[in-house]
Design an enzyme around this catalytic site. Structure first.
Site, PDB file in Angstrom:
ATOM      1  N   GLY A   1       0.689  -5.077   0.809  1.00 56.93           N
ATOM      2  CA  GLY A   1      -0.448  -5.184  -0.098  1.00 56.93           C
ATOM      3  C   GLY A   1      -0.096  -5.847  -1.417  1.00 56.93           C
TER       4      GLY A   1
ATOM      5  CD  GLU B   1      -2.226  -7.734   2.805  1.00 57.01           C
ATOM      6  OE1 GLU B   1      -1.826  -6.579   2.548  1.00 57.01           O
ATOM      7  OE2 GLU B   1      -2.945  -8.005   3.770  1.00 57.01           O
TER       8      GLU B   1
ATOM      9  CB  ALA C   1      -0.899  -0.015   1.225  1.00 58.82           C
TER      10      ALA C   1
ATOM     11  CD  GLU D   1       1.452  -5.469   5.544  1.00 59.69           C
ATOM     12  OE1 GLU D   1       2.262  -6.382   5.823  1.00 59.69           O
ATOM     13  OE2 GLU D   1       0.718  -5.516   4.538  1.00 59.69           O
TER      14      GLU D   1
HETATM   15  C1  HXC Z   1       5.058   4.368  -1.034  1.00 65.15           C
HETATM   16  C2  HXC Z   1       7.021   3.436  -1.756  1.00 65.15           C
HETATM   17  C3  HXC Z   1       6.658   2.187  -1.220  1.00 65.15           C
HETATM   18  C4  HXC Z   1       5.384   2.085  -0.580  1.00 65.15           C
HETATM   19  C5  HXC Z   1       8.604   1.991  -2.115  1.00 65.15           C
HETATM   20  N1  HXC Z   1       8.234   3.271  -2.299  1.00 65.15           N
HETATM   21  N2  HXC Z   1       7.673   1.320  -1.459  1.00 65.15           N
HETATM   22  N3  HXC Z   1       6.226   4.517  -1.662  1.00 65.15           N
HETATM   23  N4  HXC Z   1       4.640   3.219  -0.519  1.00 65.15           N
HETATM   24  N5  HXC Z   1       4.924   0.938  -0.072  1.00 65.15           N
HETATM   25  C6  HXC Z   1       8.985   4.332  -2.959  1.00 65.15           C
HETATM   26  C7  HXC Z   1      10.150   4.823  -2.107  1.00 65.15           C
HETATM   27  O1  HXC Z   1       9.706   5.754  -1.160  1.00 65.15           O
HETATM   28  C8  HXC Z   1      11.041   5.423  -3.150  1.00 65.15           C
HETATM   29  O2  HXC Z   1      10.555   6.700  -3.486  1.00 65.15           O
HETATM   30  C9  HXC Z   1      10.838   4.507  -4.349  1.00 65.15           C
HETATM   31  O3  HXC Z   1       9.594   3.845  -4.137  1.00 65.15           O
HETATM   32  C10 HXC Z   1      11.912   3.462  -4.477  1.00 65.15           C
HETATM   33  O4  HXC Z   1      12.031   2.786  -3.237  1.00 65.15           O
HETATM   34  P1  HXC Z   1      13.431   2.619  -2.447  1.00 65.15           P
HETATM   35  O5  HXC Z   1      13.097   2.367  -1.027  1.00 65.15           O
HETATM   36  O6  HXC Z   1      14.334   3.767  -2.748  1.00 65.15           O
HETATM   37  O7  HXC Z   1      14.004   1.314  -3.166  1.00 65.15           O
HETATM   38  P2  HXC Z   1      14.937   0.179  -2.537  1.00 65.15           P
HETATM   39  O8  HXC Z   1      16.034   0.798  -1.715  1.00 65.15           O
HETATM   40  O9  HXC Z   1      15.297  -0.708  -3.677  1.00 65.15           O
HETATM   41  O10 HXC Z   1      13.994  -0.624  -1.514  1.00 65.15           O
HETATM   42  C11 HXC Z   1      12.890  -1.336  -2.024  1.00 65.15           C
HETATM   43  C12 HXC Z   1      11.959  -1.763  -0.861  1.00 65.15           C
HETATM   44  C13 HXC Z   1      11.578  -0.521  -0.013  1.00 65.15           C
HETATM   45  C14 HXC Z   1      12.669  -2.811   0.019  1.00 65.15           C
HETATM   46  C15 HXC Z   1      10.736  -2.408  -1.486  1.00 65.15           C
HETATM   47  O11 HXC Z   1      11.110   0.492  -0.879  1.00 65.15           O
HETATM   48  C16 HXC Z   1      10.519  -0.778   1.002  1.00 65.15           C
HETATM   49  O12 HXC Z   1      10.791  -1.348   2.079  1.00 65.15           O
HETATM   50  N6  HXC Z   1       9.306  -0.307   0.732  1.00 65.15           N
HETATM   51  C17 HXC Z   1       8.188  -0.394   1.684  1.00 65.15           C
HETATM   52  C18 HXC Z   1       7.659  -1.804   1.764  1.00 65.15           C
HETATM   53  C19 HXC Z   1       6.520  -1.898   2.769  1.00 65.15           C
HETATM   54  O13 HXC Z   1       6.679  -1.550   3.958  1.00 65.15           O
HETATM   55  N7  HXC Z   1       5.377  -2.326   2.298  1.00 65.15           N
HETATM   56  C20 HXC Z   1       4.171  -2.479   3.141  1.00 65.15           C
HETATM   57  C21 HXC Z   1       3.380  -1.194   3.065  1.00 65.15           C
HETATM   58  S1  HXC Z   1       2.023  -1.277   4.167  1.00 65.15           S
HETATM   59  P3  HXC Z   1      11.547   7.980  -3.612  1.00 65.15           P
HETATM   60  O14 HXC Z   1      10.613   9.122  -3.858  1.00 65.15           O
HETATM   61  O15 HXC Z   1      12.320   8.064  -2.343  1.00 65.15           O
HETATM   62  O16 HXC Z   1      12.420   7.623  -4.790  1.00 65.15           O
HETATM   63  C22 HXC Z   1       0.882  -2.204   3.372  1.00 65.15           C
HETATM   64  C23 HXC Z   1      -0.426  -2.355   4.105  1.00 65.15           C
HETATM   65  C24 HXC Z   1      -1.303  -3.365   3.392  1.00 65.15           C
HETATM   66  O17 HXC Z   1       1.093  -2.690   2.326  1.00 65.15           O
HETATM   67  C25 HXC Z   1      -2.676  -3.397   4.016  1.00 65.15           C
HETATM   68  C26 HXC Z   1      -3.532  -2.287   3.540  1.00 65.15           C
HETATM   69  C27 HXC Z   1      -3.683  -2.246   2.022  1.00 65.15           C
END
Ligand code: HXC
Length: 258
Positions: A109, A112, A65, A132
């Site tokens: 997500g 999921e 998400a 999460e």
């Molecule tokens: C918003 C995101 C994002 C996310 C990545 N980005 N994941 N933006 N929401 N979930 C963005 C980053 O901010 C960044 O933007 C760009 O994408 C590239 O990501 P990086 O982190 O620079 O890349 P990298 O170093 O290769 O790392 C990749 C990654 C990391 C390991 C996937 O991005 C990460 O941990 N992302 C979050 C994963 C996460 O926590 N997902 C769960 C979300 S909660 P900029 O602008 O800085 O370039 C969820 C709830 C579900 O999903 C239930 C409700 C639907």
């Protein structure tokens, strides 16, 4: 930000949806999920489509998400907008087979979304996690429910509570994915699989999908009863008679999807 959060096309009887927010690793914001839900329902209603493929980029199926979008929301925001329910539930309404072609990150997500698909084809690069908990959030798009049903409580608890990430081979062993293929072949192999599925009788496919999904949601006795009724219903379908007669005639069946 891209103006087109998904790209939609068809190849024969297969509908293809590509998640298209590459700069955000296909983070699933409302615009993307609204578009995805609408595209899924449109393909489901299209008699020319027999199976649907959802894919992402080489680096990410979807990284979850959209955290930037969610960061400022409060309870009333998500309650009143029916967050998740409003657009994610569309995928549960789809009666045709839906395949996920997953390369790279399928996190939160994104994982999921893959779990909500009927078949998951993973590239070797695919990585699955429900991280999460690192945000003090919860896998709230079906993760706490579909994951244990898919891989069992022990593995699901480990993934949900520790944010453990699985590689494609682990995900395959645990039953989270259907097949693992080389990255370079991911889309072609998934489209070929979808085309094969879409060549079969659509009402039979839909009956099988509904029956398998019943296995998740009912007792064995109820599920077997449902399956038996669906089997009997096949005898009312032109395609089943055509399929059996074609076998006896040693020819290819000509299904009319009726
Ligand atoms: C918003 C995101 C994002 C996310 C990545 N980005 N994941 N933006 N929401 N979930 C963005 C980053 O901010 C960044 O933007 C760009 O994408 C590239 O990501 P990086 O982190 O620079 O890349 P990298 O170093 O290769 O790392 C990749 C990654 C990391 C390991 C996937 O991005 C990460 O941990 N992302 C979050 C994963 C996460 O926590 N997902 C769960 C979300 S909660 P900029 O602008 O800085 O370039 C969820 C709830 C579900 O999903 C239930 C409700 C639907």
């Amino acid at each position: 930000m891209t103006d087109t959060p998904i790209l939609v096309s068809t190849e024969g009887r297969v509908g293809l949806i590509r998640l298209n927010r590459p700069a955000q690793l296909n983070a699933l914001n409302d615009a993307l999920m609204d578009a995805l839900g609408a595209a899924l329902l449109a393909f489901d209603a299209d008699p020319g489509v027999g199976a649907i493929v959802i894919t992402g980029s080489d680096k990410a199926f979807a990284a979850g998400a959209d955290i930037a979008a969610m960061a400022d929301w409060d309870y009333m925001d998500v309650y009143q907008s029916a967050f998740i329910t409003r657009n994610w539930e569309a995928i549960r309404q789809v009666r045709k087979p839906v395949l996920a072609a997953v390369a790279g990150f399928a996190l939160g997500g994104g994982c999921e979304l893959a779990l909500a698909c009927d078949i998951v084809v993973a590239a070797e690069s695919a990585r699955f996690a429900l991280p999460e908990i690192k945000l003090a959030m919860l896998p709230g798009a079906g993760g706490t429910q579909r994951l244990p049903r898919a891989i069992g409580k022990a593995k699901a608890m480990d993934m949900c509570l520790s944010a453990r990430m699985l590689d494609a081979q682990e995900a395959d062993r645990y039953g989270l994915v259907s097949r693992v293929v080389p990255d370079a072949e991911l889309l072609d192999r998934t489209l070929a699989l979808a085309a094969q599925i879409a060549s079969f009788s659509l009402p039979a496919l839909m009956a099988i999908k509904e029956s398998v999904n019943r296995a998740w949601e009912s007792s064995l006795t109820e599920g077997i009863l449902f399956e038996r009724r669906e089997l009997y219903a096949r005898f009312a379908s032109a395609d089943a008679h055509e399929g059996m007669q074609a076998f006896l005639d040693k020819r290819k069946p000509a299904f009319q999807h009726r």
